[in-house]
Design a protein around this motif. Sequence first.
Motif, PDB file in Angstrom:
ATOM      1  N   LEU A  23      90.224 -69.393  15.472  1.00 56.22           N
ATOM      2  CA  LEU A  23      88.818 -69.014  15.265  1.00 56.22           C
ATOM      3  C   LEU A  23      87.952 -69.509  16.430  1.00 56.22           C
ATOM      4  N   VAL A  24      88.202 -70.745  16.873  1.00 53.07           N
ATOM      5  CA  VAL A  24      87.424 -71.307  17.995  1.00 53.07           C
ATOM      6  C   VAL A  24      87.689 -70.499  19.272  1.00 53.07           C
TER       7      VAL A  24
ATOM      8  N   ALA B 292      82.379 -71.850   8.568  1.00 53.65           N
ATOM      9  CA  ALA B 292      82.787 -71.759   9.980  1.00 53.65           C
ATOM     10  C   ALA B 292      82.883 -70.285  10.388  1.00 53.65           C
TER      11      ALA B 292
ATOM     12  N   SER C 160      86.028 -67.076  18.971  1.00 51.61           N
ATOM     13  CA  SER C 160      84.561 -67.132  19.106  1.00 51.61           C
ATOM     14  C   SER C 160      84.180 -67.318  20.565  1.00 51.61           C
ATOM     15  N   PHE C 161      84.887 -68.225  21.244  1.00 49.81           N
ATOM     16  CA  PHE C 161      84.577 -68.513  22.643  1.00 49.81           C
ATOM     17  C   PHE C 161      84.762 -67.252  23.496  1.00 49.81           C
TER      18      PHE C 161
ATOM     19  N   LYS D 216      95.135 -75.553  10.443  1.00 49.16           N
ATOM     20  CA  LYS D 216      94.648 -76.001  11.760  1.00 49.16           C
ATOM     21  C   LYS D 216      94.814 -74.898  12.800  1.00 49.16           C
TER      22      LYS D 216
ATOM     23  N   SER E 242      92.135 -72.310  12.348  1.00 46.11           N
ATOM     24  CA  SER E 242      90.850 -72.815  12.843  1.00 46.11           C
ATOM     25  C   SER E 242      90.812 -72.806  14.372  1.00 46.11           C
ATOM     26  N   ILE E 243      91.921 -73.187  15.006  1.00 43.78           N
ATOM     27  CA  ILE E 243      91.972 -73.173  16.478  1.00 43.78           C
ATOM     28  C   ILE E 243      91.823 -71.726  16.969  1.00 43.78           C
TER      29      ILE E 243
END
Lengths: 291, 171
Positions: free
Chosen positions: B85-86, B135, B89-90, B79, B82-83
Amino acid sequence: MKSIAAKAVVPVALAVTGFVVVCCILLYSFIKNDLLNSSIQREVNLAGIIVKSTRHAMLQADRESLRNIIDNIGEQNGVEHVRIFNETGLVMFSAAPEEVSQLVDKKAAGCIACHSTDIPATNLGPMEQSRWFTNQKNHNVLAITAPIYNEPGCSTADCHFHPPTLKVLGTLDIGLSAEPLRDSLVTLGWRMVVFCIMVLILTVGGVCALLRRNILLPITNLVAYANAATRGNTDQPPPGGIDEIELIGQSLHGLALRLEKKQAELEMLRSKSREGAAVHKPSISSTENPG
Amino acid sequence: MSDQTDPSTEQIPESRFDRGRLRREIHLEIRRLHRLSNRGLWGLALFILISLGAQQNLRFLPPLSEGARAVLGAAPPVKLISIALVVYSFSALILILSRMMGGSDTYRGWSHLGYLSGFYAFYYYAEVLPENFWAVFAAGITILTLEYYQIWTYCSEALRTEQELLSKLEE
């Protein structure tokens, strides 16, 4: 790609859609894991209920009742298999009669988690107890193996004897159909795809609509006004819309009026000079030809 | 004053020399802009190549030994990766858009290639790469395409200016 619309839409649409897609994929992964964990937890609880329900029949060595319980559970909708095997891997009870008295492969999925070492593990977490596979009927199955532990009542019972040192007497293996879970995940996936497409349409459409209303139309009007002003038509007012375009329009209008005024002045000077030339011409000609 | 020469005869060859030098400089600049513009494509191609390997769960690499795992320690929670990665990306998208707004000529695709490969490596180490491949792939394609678009629009505009300058010199 020189138009304002393309230059504004492409990066915005790409950034927004790409980011939404990444978030959707990760969200899908999170939801899938959560759904799978809750399904496994439910199945572990179900296995616990079955072990507790069969406890009395086991203590009494009532094989007929045990067989009936297992058969009834196996007939339930969504139950793909249910079996109990002893510590050596011999299937003692099963909803499928042909499996009884068969030996289970300790290296098979669902067994290997405990039997990977020489001394088998006796305690596993719910995730290690579970396995997801496709069975011979081509159904997706989520299965749980729950150990049946030795209890004082088991090792001291009159009917049959288990040594107190034996920690695990056998294993309950129950597999439920994972088709409902899979269907939910497929539906969720499609909903996310539709959501992504809607975001893309809204982003591109919104940016295009705003650009057209606020930039493209005022610029088109400004171009038309500039062309008219070039032809000498300064009667129509400068175009409005947004502050910057209004300012350019007013400047153009001012320039066109000044140009018109200067042209009028120039025209007046020209006509004056023509008149002057006409007045002087007879006198010059009279001096050139005196008689 | 014997070294004095007629200025009109001296100016013509000098201006011809300047024009030739200018032309050469413009040609060099055009070549540099073409190379810069192609960098975006190279970055995208390299990322797709890395992704092809990741899609196969990096099977061509030897499996990590227990010793290596013991040295590296436990993998971070999935998790958290993944956080990260977000968030990455942002911020990457915001930075590219702001560079696009400022008309910058820098290409940062190579560093993004490193970050994205890092995400593949982390997921691989946590043994969840097949579940999270798409993703990282979607994030990479978006970021590198936007990088390419940014550098391509900059180069196209600069090339147009250079070519206009060149055609004026040719007149």
